[in-house]
Design an enzyme around this catalytic site. Structure first.
Site, mmCIF file in Angstrom:
data_model
loop_
_atom_site.group_PDB
_atom_site.id
_atom_site.type_symbol
_atom_site.label_atom_id
_atom_site.label_comp_id
_atom_site.label_asym_id
_atom_site.label_seq_id
_atom_site.Cartn_x
_atom_site.Cartn_y
_atom_site.Cartn_z
ATOM 1 N N ARG A 1 -9.710 0.445 8.725
ATOM 2 C CA ARG A 1 -9.348 -0.941 9.002
ATOM 3 C C ARG A 1 -10.419 -1.655 9.804
ATOM 4 O O ARG A 1 -10.275 -2.856 10.057
ATOM 5 C CB ARG A 1 -8.076 -0.964 9.849
ATOM 6 C CG ARG A 1 -6.815 -0.866 9.085
ATOM 7 C CD ARG A 1 -5.742 -0.681 10.126
ATOM 8 N NE ARG A 1 -4.635 -1.536 9.897
ATOM 9 C CZ ARG A 1 -3.499 -1.126 9.315
ATOM 10 N NH1 ARG A 1 -3.377 0.092 8.879
ATOM 11 N NH2 ARG A 1 -2.514 -1.950 9.172
ATOM 12 N N ARG B 1 11.378 -1.903 11.429
ATOM 13 C CA ARG B 1 10.239 -1.550 12.288
ATOM 14 C C ARG B 1 10.064 -2.595 13.385
ATOM 15 O O ARG B 1 10.215 -3.791 13.128
ATOM 16 C CB ARG B 1 8.955 -1.474 11.449
ATOM 17 C CG ARG B 1 8.673 -0.109 10.910
ATOM 18 C CD ARG B 1 7.545 -0.056 9.917
ATOM 19 N NE ARG B 1 6.299 -0.716 10.298
ATOM 20 C CZ ARG B 1 5.214 -0.730 9.540
ATOM 21 N NH1 ARG B 1 5.207 -0.111 8.362
ATOM 22 N NH2 ARG B 1 4.114 -1.337 9.923
ATOM 23 N N ARG C 1 -0.755 -9.364 13.027
ATOM 24 C CA ARG C 1 -1.335 -8.330 12.156
ATOM 25 C C ARG C 1 -2.220 -8.960 11.082
ATOM 26 O O ARG C 1 -3.268 -8.402 10.724
ATOM 27 C CB ARG C 1 -0.202 -7.494 11.536
ATOM 28 C CG ARG C 1 0.446 -6.568 12.575
ATOM 29 C CD ARG C 1 1.831 -6.122 12.194
ATOM 30 N NE ARG C 1 1.875 -5.328 10.991
ATOM 31 C CZ ARG C 1 2.999 -5.053 10.320
ATOM 32 N NH1 ARG C 1 4.150 -5.505 10.756
ATOM 33 N NH2 ARG C 1 2.950 -4.311 9.248
ATOM 34 N N LYS D 1 0.835 -1.221 0.000
ATOM 35 C CA LYS D 1 0.000 0.000 0.000
ATOM 36 C C LYS D 1 0.863 1.261 0.000
ATOM 37 O O LYS D 1 0.634 2.175 -0.792
ATOM 38 C CB LYS D 1 -0.922 0.019 1.241
ATOM 39 C CG LYS D 1 -1.837 -1.189 1.345
ATOM 40 C CD LYS D 1 -2.719 -1.101 2.563
ATOM 41 C CE LYS D 1 -1.999 -1.190 3.893
ATOM 42 N NZ LYS D 1 -1.359 -2.492 4.146
ATOM 43 N N ARG E 1 11.771 -5.763 5.129
ATOM 44 C CA ARG E 1 11.652 -4.303 4.947
ATOM 45 C C ARG E 1 12.652 -3.568 5.832
ATOM 46 O O ARG E 1 12.869 -3.910 6.986
ATOM 47 C CB ARG E 1 10.234 -3.855 5.299
ATOM 48 C CG ARG E 1 10.091 -2.332 5.285
ATOM 49 C CD ARG E 1 8.666 -1.860 5.348
ATOM 50 N NE ARG E 1 7.861 -2.572 6.311
ATOM 51 C CZ ARG E 1 6.541 -2.570 6.321
ATOM 52 N NH1 ARG E 1 5.877 -1.904 5.393
ATOM 53 N NH2 ARG E 1 5.884 -3.232 7.239
HETATM 54 P P1 AP5 Z 1 4.931 -1.598 1.837
HETATM 55 O O1 AP5 Z 1 4.616 -0.790 0.618
HETATM 56 O O2 AP5 Z 1 5.663 -0.927 2.955
HETATM 57 O O3 AP5 Z 1 3.585 -2.332 2.338
HETATM 58 P P2 AP5 Z 1 2.343 -1.807 3.158
HETATM 59 O O4 AP5 Z 1 1.137 -2.482 2.622
HETATM 60 O O5 AP5 Z 1 2.346 -0.309 3.211
HETATM 61 O O6 AP5 Z 1 2.735 -2.459 4.563
HETATM 62 P P3 AP5 Z 1 2.593 -1.994 6.056
HETATM 63 O O7 AP5 Z 1 3.256 -3.096 6.863
HETATM 64 O O8 AP5 Z 1 3.125 -0.608 6.269
HETATM 65 O O9 AP5 Z 1 1.084 -2.037 6.286
HETATM 66 P P4 AP5 Z 1 0.360 -2.193 7.594
HETATM 67 O O10 AP5 Z 1 -1.005 -1.978 7.127
HETATM 68 O O11 AP5 Z 1 0.582 -3.409 8.385
HETATM 69 O O12 AP5 Z 1 1.085 -1.120 8.520
HETATM 70 P P5 AP5 Z 1 0.730 0.379 8.898
HETATM 71 O O13 AP5 Z 1 1.991 1.141 8.848
HETATM 72 O O14 AP5 Z 1 -0.454 0.866 8.143
HETATM 73 O O15 AP5 Z 1 5.763 -2.891 1.370
HETATM 74 C C1 AP5 Z 1 6.246 -3.824 2.326
HETATM 75 C C2 AP5 Z 1 7.660 -4.300 1.911
HETATM 76 O O16 AP5 Z 1 7.568 -5.010 0.670
HETATM 77 C C3 AP5 Z 1 8.661 -3.139 1.664
HETATM 78 O O17 AP5 Z 1 9.938 -3.549 2.048
HETATM 79 C C4 AP5 Z 1 8.610 -2.938 0.123
HETATM 80 O O18 AP5 Z 1 9.830 -2.436 -0.382
HETATM 81 C C5 AP5 Z 1 8.322 -4.356 -0.372
HETATM 82 N N1 AP5 Z 1 7.479 -4.365 -1.579
HETATM 83 C C6 AP5 Z 1 6.436 -3.534 -1.874
HETATM 84 N N2 AP5 Z 1 5.893 -3.869 -3.064
HETATM 85 C C7 AP5 Z 1 6.600 -4.961 -3.505
HETATM 86 C C8 AP5 Z 1 6.525 -5.776 -4.669
HETATM 87 N N3 AP5 Z 1 5.614 -5.544 -5.628
HETATM 88 N N4 AP5 Z 1 7.390 -6.799 -4.788
HETATM 89 C C9 AP5 Z 1 8.325 -7.038 -3.828
HETATM 90 N N5 AP5 Z 1 8.463 -6.298 -2.703
HETATM 91 C C10 AP5 Z 1 7.602 -5.273 -2.557
HETATM 92 O O19 AP5 Z 1 0.237 0.187 10.417
HETATM 93 C C11 AP5 Z 1 1.136 -0.185 11.432
HETATM 94 C C12 AP5 Z 1 0.374 -0.279 12.752
HETATM 95 O O20 AP5 Z 1 -0.211 1.006 13.068
HETATM 96 C C13 AP5 Z 1 -0.815 -1.255 12.764
HETATM 97 O O21 AP5 Z 1 -0.433 -2.580 13.045
HETATM 98 C C14 AP5 Z 1 -1.669 -0.640 13.894
HETATM 99 O O22 AP5 Z 1 -1.164 -0.945 15.176
HETATM 100 C C15 AP5 Z 1 -1.499 0.859 13.655
HETATM 101 N N6 AP5 Z 1 -2.518 1.406 12.741
HETATM 102 C C16 AP5 Z 1 -2.310 1.971 11.505
HETATM 103 N N7 AP5 Z 1 -3.472 2.343 10.938
HETATM 104 C C17 AP5 Z 1 -4.447 2.008 11.829
HETATM 105 C C18 AP5 Z 1 -5.868 2.109 11.808
HETATM 106 N N8 AP5 Z 1 -6.523 2.633 10.744
HETATM 107 N N9 AP5 Z 1 -6.562 1.645 12.886
HETATM 108 C C19 AP5 Z 1 -5.929 1.121 13.950
HETATM 109 N N10 AP5 Z 1 -4.588 0.980 14.038
HETATM 110 C C20 AP5 Z 1 -3.850 1.414 12.981
#
Ligand code: AP5
Length: 212
Positions: free
Chosen positions: A94, A160, A171, A19, A128
């Site tokens: 979410r 992270r 997660r 994402k 990552r």
């Molecule tokens: P990346 O693009 O970073 O993936 P992402 O989907 O953004 O992953 P996240 O882990 O950031 O999502 P998440 O939803 O768990 O975490 P968030 O930060 O929102 O890609 C991942 C890796 O793969 C990278 O190394 C990239 O280079 C690689 N990659 C990307 N595309 C690729 C491809 N095509 N091929 C190969 N490699 C690739 O949330 C973190 C925490 O915050 C949550 O657990 C929760 O505690 C809290 N939080 C956030 N939002 C909320 C909410 N709305 N409600 C409640 N708690 C929340």
């Protein structure tokens, strides 16, 4: 005088589905504001704000931060002049209460559901590496030129705290129980487009642009 509602696109998908990677490309292409609740929460934790102190324990345990905290943060983020011109949501909504709060405030044009099999997710997340300025690498798929050093800023890269195999499982469980119903909710409105999230990031970006 009727106030026009801001319009936006939701990028939804499992943790590590790409994402954030795709949102950065879309921001460049469309000029929309990129609102990542994960990035906003991590910044709050780093700054030690009251929100950050409340959120930290949940994030470190791979759990969701309570809805009231995240909804208040999101409402502030979408009220900026930049977001009024259009926004990309990455990591929100979410849960169903978050989706309902969002629907009451803005108009969602499309929900892009990035689909990546769970067996690829762990490798993506545990590989990552991040720079303190927010540049994202992957040790295998997108490595920096010098191991452990950001190409853009020269800063040391870090992992992270929630990017461990145990936290990935927690997660993914939350994604299944809380976020899949959100996708079904928007499917009922006929605005979900499913995009294969496996392959080269540029190819995936082309797939997204084709359906938007
Ligand atoms: P990346 O693009 O970073 O993936 P992402 O989907 O953004 O992953 P996240 O882990 O950031 O999502 P998440 O939803 O768990 O975490 P968030 O930060 O929102 O890609 C991942 C890796 O793969 C990278 O190394 C990239 O280079 C690689 N990659 C990307 N595309 C690729 C491809 N095509 N091929 C190969 N490699 C690739 O949330 C973190 C925490 O915050 C949550 O657990 C929760 O505690 C809290 N939080 C956030 N939002 C909320 C909410 N709305 N409600 C409640 N708690 C929340």
């Amino acid at each position: 005088m009727s106030e026009e509602r801001a319009k936006g696109i939701i990028l939804i998908g499992a943790p590590g589905s790409g994402k954030g990677t795709q949102a950065k490309k879309l921001k460049e292409q469309l000029g929309y504001a990129h609102i990542s609740t994960g990035d906003l929460l991590r910044a709050a934790v780093k700054e030690g704000t009251e929100l950050g102190q409340q959120a930290k324990g949940f994030m470190d345990a791979g759990q969701l931060v309570p809805d009231d905290l995240v909804i208040a943060m999101l409402e502030e983020a979408i009220s900026t002049p930049e977001a009024q011109r259009g926004f990309l949501l990455d990591g929100f909504p979410r849960t169903m209460p978050q989706a309902q709060a969002l629907d009451a405030a803005v108009t969602i044009d499309k929900v892009v559901d990035l689909q990546v099999p769970f067996d690829l997710i762990e490798e993506r997340i545990t590989g990552r590496r991040m720079s303190p300025s927010g540049h994202v690498y992957h040790v295998r798929y997108n490595p920096p030129k010098v191991e452990g050093v950001c190409d853009e800023t020269g800063e040391a890269l870090y992992q992270r705290s929630d990017d461990t195999p145990e936290m990935v499982r927690a997660r993914l469980e939350k994604f299944d129980s809380e976020t899949r119903p959100v996708i079904a909710h928007y499917q009922g409105k006929g605005i979900v487009v499913e995009v294969d999230g496996v392959g080269d990031p540029d190819e995936i970006f082309t797939r997204i642009m084709a359906v938007l």
